[in-house]
Every structure is written in structure tokens, then in C-alpha cells.
Design a protein around this motif. Structure first.
Motif, PDB file in Angstrom:
ATOM      1  N   GLU A   1       4.490   0.925   2.046  1.00 15.63           N
ATOM      2  CA  GLU A   1       5.396   2.053   2.298  1.00 15.63           C
ATOM      3  C   GLU A   1       6.855   1.611   2.195  1.00 15.63           C
ATOM      4  O   GLU A   1       7.683   2.348   1.670  1.00 15.63           O
ATOM      5  CB  GLU A   1       5.124   2.681   3.670  1.00 15.63           C
ATOM      6  CG  GLU A   1       3.904   3.571   3.678  1.00 15.63           C
ATOM      7  CD  GLU A   1       3.772   4.396   4.947  1.00 15.63           C
ATOM      8  OE1 GLU A   1       4.680   4.348   5.814  1.00 15.63           O
ATOM      9  OE2 GLU A   1       2.759   5.108   5.065  1.00 15.63           O
TER      10      GLU A   1
ATOM     11  N   VAL B   1       7.674   1.559  -1.432  1.00 10.69           N
ATOM     12  CA  VAL B   1       7.858   2.911  -1.959  1.00 10.69           C
ATOM     13  C   VAL B   1       9.246   3.425  -1.580  1.00 10.69           C
ATOM     14  O   VAL B   1       9.971   3.970  -2.414  1.00 10.69           O
ATOM     15  CB  VAL B   1       6.753   3.871  -1.455  1.00 10.69           C
ATOM     16  CG1 VAL B   1       7.072   5.312  -1.829  1.00 10.69           C
ATOM     17  CG2 VAL B   1       5.396   3.471  -2.017  1.00 10.69           C
TER      18      VAL B   1
ATOM     19  N   LYS C   1       3.079  12.826  -3.245  1.00 13.51           N
ATOM     20  CA  LYS C   1       1.981  11.851  -3.192  1.00 13.51           C
ATOM     21  C   LYS C   1       2.026  11.016  -1.915  1.00 13.51           C
ATOM     22  O   LYS C   1       1.006  10.845  -1.251  1.00 13.51           O
ATOM     23  CB  LYS C   1       2.049  10.930  -4.415  1.00 13.51           C
ATOM     24  CG  LYS C   1       0.953   9.883  -4.443  1.00 13.51           C
ATOM     25  CD  LYS C   1       1.043   9.019  -5.686  1.00 13.51           C
ATOM     26  CE  LYS C   1      -0.050   7.979  -5.685  1.00 13.51           C
ATOM     27  NZ  LYS C   1       0.021   7.126  -6.864  1.00 13.51           N
ATOM     28  N   HIS C   2       3.181  10.492  -1.574  1.00 13.28           N
ATOM     29  CA  HIS C   2       3.285   9.567  -0.449  1.00 13.28           C
ATOM     30  C   HIS C   2       3.733  10.228   0.846  1.00 13.28           C
ATOM     31  O   HIS C   2       3.544   9.662   1.915  1.00 13.28           O
ATOM     32  CB  HIS C   2       4.254   8.427  -0.790  1.00 13.28           C
ATOM     33  CG  HIS C   2       3.781   7.595  -1.926  1.00 13.28           C
ATOM     34  ND1 HIS C   2       2.745   6.707  -1.818  1.00 13.28           N
ATOM     35  CD2 HIS C   2       4.188   7.536  -3.215  1.00 13.28           C
ATOM     36  CE1 HIS C   2       2.532   6.128  -2.979  1.00 13.28           C
ATOM     37  NE2 HIS C   2       3.398   6.614  -3.852  1.00 13.28           N
TER      38      HIS C   2
ATOM     39  N   LYS D   1       2.619  13.037   2.057  1.00 15.68           N
ATOM     40  CA  LYS D   1       1.517  13.810   2.639  1.00 15.68           C
ATOM     41  C   LYS D   1       1.888  15.266   2.873  1.00 15.68           C
ATOM     42  O   LYS D   1       1.584  15.848   3.908  1.00 15.68           O
ATOM     43  CB  LYS D   1       1.041  13.143   3.925  1.00 15.68           C
ATOM     44  CG  LYS D   1       0.546  11.727   3.686  1.00 15.68           C
ATOM     45  CD  LYS D   1       0.169  11.033   4.961  1.00 15.68           C
ATOM     46  CE  LYS D   1      -0.254   9.610   4.630  1.00 15.68           C
ATOM     47  NZ  LYS D   1      -0.201   8.722   5.748  1.00 15.68           N
TER      48      LYS D   1
ATOM     49  N   VAL E   1       7.617   8.857   2.800  1.00 20.65           N
ATOM     50  CA  VAL E   1       6.289   8.266   2.996  1.00 20.65           C
ATOM     51  C   VAL E   1       5.763   8.717   4.348  1.00 20.65           C
ATOM     52  O   VAL E   1       6.524   8.953   5.276  1.00 20.65           O
ATOM     53  CB  VAL E   1       6.317   6.723   2.935  1.00 20.65           C
ATOM     54  CG1 VAL E   1       6.628   6.235   1.543  1.00 20.65           C
ATOM     55  CG2 VAL E   1       7.288   6.138   3.942  1.00 20.65           C
TER      56      VAL E   1
END
Length: 181
Positions: A85, A88, A140-141, A143, A149
């Protein structure tokens, strides 16, 4: 008691704004030492890389805006949970920094013809592609939340909001997606 952290930058947003937003997001007090350009000449030789911003704390000095931002986000627990994370989040911040570089090239270009060409390329190609890519990463990250993230605070959303303000300054008004007001 004085603040533990002292951030020194010019009296403007630019490269220090992300750092300020991280402090505010984390609820951490800091001294916001804004200098004028007249003071810069005296301070410059005493900086690590001859540039601002600088973060001072515990007798130490840290330079470079993204290094400072990453350090503080990790210190305050808002850089993501776990190394993936964090990576990202780092990729989002680096992408935002690339866009900032493109914006700076437009704002400070003195050749009007080249400025208009760069602005057109930015508005028609670079910005839509980048914002679409970032939006996909957030979906995508993040949620389905408004976070970079996971489902809690992470710093890049602030950077993206700041980029949107800069885009508005260039009179760029794309439509759609969560990054547009």
C-alpha cells in the motif's frame, strides 16, 4: 511548548502544500515558516540542496518535498498499511509530481506559442490520461471509497485535489470523475 516540526518554504503553496496538508490531516502541530524571496539569498547556502522546502525536527533537517511528505505520512501512519500500500501511495504521489512538472512548464513558459502548444497537449492528452489512470487506481485499491488505498486516510487524495486547483488556474475544466468539482 513550541511545535516539534518546522517547515520552511516561500509564502505560497507549490511544493510545500502537500506537506502542510499531511500535518493537518494527521492533526499534528507545526511551525509554518514562510519566507519572502528577499530572505532566500541568505538562507540558500545553509540548505542541504540549495532548495526549499526544508523540514527541521529534533535537531535534524530534511530536504526535498516528496521525501518530506513520505517521511511524515509514514511517521503519522497515513501512508498505507504495509509496504505494498505504501508503494501504491508512492506511485500516486510520483504521478501527481509528474503532472505538477507539466503544469510548471506551462505556467512559467515565456514563449506564448510554446505555452499554448504545451497547454493544449496537457489538456487534451496528458491530464485526461493521467486522471483516468489515477481514477482506476483509486477504484482498484481504494475499495470504492474516496481514498488512495484501503478505507482510511492516505495522503495522495490531497495531492490530487491540489492538482485540480492548479488545473483550474490553467483554465482546464475536464468533466466527470471524482477529482472534478
Amino acid at each position: 511548548m513550541p511545535a516539534r516540526y518546522r517547515l520552511t518554504y516561500f509564502n505560497g503553496r507549490a511544493r510545500a502544500e502537500l506537506i502542510r496538508l499531511i500535518f493537518h490531516t494527521a492533526g499534528e502541530e507545526f511551525e509554518d515558516n514562510r519566507i519572502d524571496t528577499g530572505s532566500w539569498g541568505q538562507l540558500k547556502p545553509n540548505t542541504p540542496f540549495g532548495a526549499l522546502p526544508i523540514l527541521e525536527f529534533d535537531g535534524l533537517a530534511l530536504a526535498q518535498s516528496l521525501a518530506i511528505a513520505r517521511f511524515l505520512a509514514r511517521e503519522f501512519g497515513i501512508a498505507g498499511k504495509g509496504r505494498y500500500e505504501e508503494a501504491v501511495v508512492d506511485s500516486i504521489v510520483d504521478t501527481a509530481n509528474d503532472i505538477l512538472g507539466d503544469i510548471i512548464k506551462i505556467i512559467f513558459n515565456e514563449d506564448d506559442k510554446l505555452k499554448k502548444e504545451n497547454q493544449k497537449k496537457f489538456v487534451e492528452n496528458i491530464l485526461p490520461f493521467t486522471l483516468n489512470s489515477l481514477e482506476n487506481i483509486f477504484h482498484k485499491h481504494g475499495k470504492g471509497q474516496s481514498y488512495a488505498v484501503g478505507n482510511d486516510v492516505s495522503s495522495p487524495i490531497r495531492r490530487i485535489s491540489w492538482l485540480h486547483v492548479k488545473a483550474k488556474r490553467l483554465e482546464i475544466n475536464p468533466t466527470g470523475g471524482p477529482f472534478y468539482v
